[in-house]
Design a protein around this motif. Structure first.
Motif, PDB file in Angstrom:
ATOM      1  N   CYS A 144      -8.166   7.270   6.158  1.00  0.00           N
ATOM      2  CA  CYS A 144      -7.149   7.434   7.195  1.00  0.00           C
ATOM      3  C   CYS A 144      -5.759   7.264   6.597  1.00  0.00           C
ATOM      4  N   GLY A 145      -4.939   8.272   6.721  1.00  0.00           N
ATOM      5  CA  GLY A 145      -3.552   8.163   6.265  1.00  0.00           C
ATOM      6  C   GLY A 145      -2.703   7.478   7.320  1.00  0.00           C
ATOM      7  N   ARG A 146      -1.481   7.155   6.941  1.00  0.00           N
ATOM      8  CA  ARG A 146      -0.471   6.570   7.842  1.00  0.00           C
ATOM      9  C   ARG A 146       0.903   6.984   7.349  1.00  0.00           C
ATOM     10  N   TYR A 147       1.917   6.614   8.075  1.00  0.00           N
ATOM     11  CA  TYR A 147       3.324   6.857   7.701  1.00  0.00           C
ATOM     12  C   TYR A 147       3.584   8.339   7.452  1.00  0.00           C
ATOM     13  N   ASP A 201      -3.910  21.111  15.570  1.00  0.00           N
ATOM     14  CA  ASP A 201      -2.561  21.435  15.110  1.00  0.00           C
ATOM     15  C   ASP A 201      -1.509  20.600  15.819  1.00  0.00           C
ATOM     16  N   TYR A 202      -1.537  19.316  15.554  1.00  0.00           N
ATOM     17  CA  TYR A 202      -0.537  18.382  16.044  1.00  0.00           C
ATOM     18  C   TYR A 202      -0.558  17.214  15.074  1.00  0.00           C
ATOM     19  N   VAL A 203       0.497  16.399  15.121  1.00  0.00           N
ATOM     20  CA  VAL A 203       0.579  15.298  14.158  1.00  0.00           C
ATOM     21  C   VAL A 203       0.356  13.965  14.873  1.00  0.00           C
ATOM     22  N   LEU A 204      -0.660  13.246  14.416  1.00  0.00           N
ATOM     23  CA  LEU A 204      -0.935  11.908  14.938  1.00  0.00           C
ATOM     24  C   LEU A 204      -0.211  10.879  14.081  1.00  0.00           C
ATOM     25  N   THR A 205      -0.147   9.667  14.578  1.00  0.00           N
ATOM     26  CA  THR A 205       0.509   8.587  13.831  1.00  0.00           C
ATOM     27  C   THR A 205      -0.322   8.158  12.628  1.00  0.00           C
ATOM     28  N   GLY A 206      -1.638   8.256  12.783  1.00  0.00           N
ATOM     29  CA  GLY A 206      -2.516   7.842  11.684  1.00  0.00           C
ATOM     30  C   GLY A 206      -3.848   8.555  11.781  1.00  0.00           C
ATOM     31  N   VAL A 227       0.817  -1.220   0.000  1.00  0.00           N
ATOM     32  CA  VAL A 227       0.000   0.000   0.000  1.00  0.00           C
ATOM     33  C   VAL A 227       0.851   1.270   0.000  1.00  0.00           C
ATOM     34  N   ASP A 228       2.179   1.124   0.224  1.00  0.00           N
ATOM     35  CA  ASP A 228       3.022   2.313   0.355  1.00  0.00           C
ATOM     36  C   ASP A 228       4.272   2.180  -0.495  1.00  0.00           C
ATOM     37  N   ASP A 229       4.950   3.296  -0.661  1.00  0.00           N
ATOM     38  CA  ASP A 229       6.190   3.275  -1.436  1.00  0.00           C
ATOM     39  C   ASP A 229       7.051   4.450  -0.975  1.00  0.00           C
ATOM     40  N   VAL A 230       8.307   4.446  -1.442  1.00  0.00           N
ATOM     41  CA  VAL A 230       9.235   5.509  -1.018  1.00  0.00           C
ATOM     42  C   VAL A 230       8.833   6.837  -1.671  1.00  0.00           C
ATOM     43  N   PRO A 231       9.137   7.951  -1.011  1.00  0.00           N
ATOM     44  CA  PRO A 231       8.748   9.248  -1.583  1.00  0.00           C
ATOM     45  C   PRO A 231       9.632   9.645  -2.764  1.00  0.00           C
ATOM     46  N   TYR A 232       9.012  10.120  -3.838  1.00  0.00           N
ATOM     47  CA  TYR A 232       9.793  10.721  -4.926  1.00  0.00           C
ATOM     48  C   TYR A 232      10.548  11.900  -4.346  1.00  0.00           C
ATOM     49  N   GLY A 233      11.791  12.086  -4.783  1.00  0.00           N
ATOM     50  CA  GLY A 233      12.587  13.206  -4.287  1.00  0.00           C
ATOM     51  C   GLY A 233      13.368  12.856  -3.041  1.00  0.00           C
ATOM     52  N   GLY A 234      13.146  11.636  -2.511  1.00  0.00           N
ATOM     53  CA  GLY A 234      13.882  11.184  -1.329  1.00  0.00           C
ATOM     54  C   GLY A 234      13.260  11.661  -0.041  1.00  0.00           C
ATOM     55  N   GLY A 235      13.913  11.304   1.037  1.00  0.00           N
ATOM     56  CA  GLY A 235      13.407  11.677   2.360  1.00  0.00           C
ATOM     57  C   GLY A 235      12.965  10.455   3.134  1.00  0.00           C
ATOM     58  N   ALA A 236      12.698  10.698   4.419  1.00  0.00           N
ATOM     59  CA  ALA A 236      12.385   9.594   5.322  1.00  0.00           C
ATOM     60  C   ALA A 236      10.952   9.127   5.132  1.00  0.00           C
ATOM     61  N   GLY A 237      10.716   7.870   5.529  1.00  0.00           N
ATOM     62  CA  GLY A 237       9.344   7.362   5.616  1.00  0.00           C
ATOM     63  C   GLY A 237       8.773   6.896   4.295  1.00  0.00           C
TER      64      GLY A 237
END
Ligand code: SAM
Length: 221
Positions: free
Chosen positions: A108-111, A131-136, A49-59
């Motif tokens: 619902c998003g993740r990662y 205004d905070y970041v949850l895990t999902g 369901v997921d893949d690495v980000p274009y342009g690089g970066g974590a997660g």
């Protein structure tokens, strides 16, 4: 009201909404909740369901294909909502607006989040619960389901209850007290024991206004 939720963790539902008034609404069918596992909309051996980000970066980033496929397979016609910290800030006005809909589809998003083509080409709106970041997005979806469900006629015991509450009139609600009349030396305001309904109403209105001015002046502007 029918809620559909697209998630990688269907086991997190119905969670908090399985109890109390929302739990009763679910078991009586006034509110319906259908869960879709994002992996069921993949077609590869690894159910990716997921893949690495274009342009690089974590997660990792959630891929667009399974999300588009899931939404296109749905039965409902109400708004499709992506839960996102970058969305419009969810509040009681939006909850009231959403409660008018026959159904809502919550993603619902993740990662690191969701491929941006979902936000720009699939959903009707993006909602943030603060205004905070949850895990999902699952906790955010449960917040939306709870706040919207209790506005559906028949979910709360008394029809009038949501009209009295905080934010219904750009005011916080007045303070509540119950028995005993004196607790550890702190007495309930006399007016509430007076039996004078008009005075009680006036006192409650004053308290609501003073409290809002002190705690949330932004609501009055
Ligand atoms: C770790 S977050 C991604 C945050 C993203 N990288 C950013 O900085 O904007 C993963 C998912 O959690 C959900 N989420 C996180 N915070 C949220 C919030 N405040 N309101 C609604 N959903 C949220 C969203 O579905 C998001 O895609």
């Amino acid at each position: 009201m029918q809620f559909e939720v697209l998630t990688l963790f269907p086991e997190l539902f119905p969670g908090a909404v399985a109890h109390g008034v929302t739990g009763r609404a679910l078991s009586s069918g006034v509110v319906g909740l259908t869960l879709h596992n994002l992996r069921d909309y993949t077609h590869d051996r690894h159910r990716q369901v997921d893949d690495v980000p274009y342009g690089g970066g974590a997660g990792m980033v959630l891929k667009p294909e399974p999300i588009f496929e899931a939404v296109r397979a749905r039965q409902g016609s109400g708004p499709v909502i992506l839960l996102s910290p970058q969305g419009e800030l969810f509040n009681q006005r939006i909850a009231r607006e959403l409660a008018q809909q026959p159904d809502l589809y919550l993603i619902c998003g993740r990662y690191e989040g969701v491929d941006d083509r979902v936000a720009s080409h699939l959903v009707d709106r993006e909602l943030s619960i603060g205004d905070y970041v949850l895990t999902g997005g699952e906790l955010a979806a449960l917040v939306v389901i709870d706040a919207v469900s209790r506005l559906i006629p028949g979910v709360l015991g008394a029809q009038a209850s949501p009209l009295d509450e905080s934010f219904a009139e750009k005011l916080l609600e007045y303070p509540h007290y119950t028995r005993p009349p004196v607790f550890e030396g702190h007495a309930v305001p006399d007016v509430l024991l007076s039996g004078h309904h008009a005075e009680i109403e006036r006192w409650r209105r004053q308290q609501a206004e003073a409290r809002t001015k002190r705690r949330r002046p932004d609501l009055l502007s």
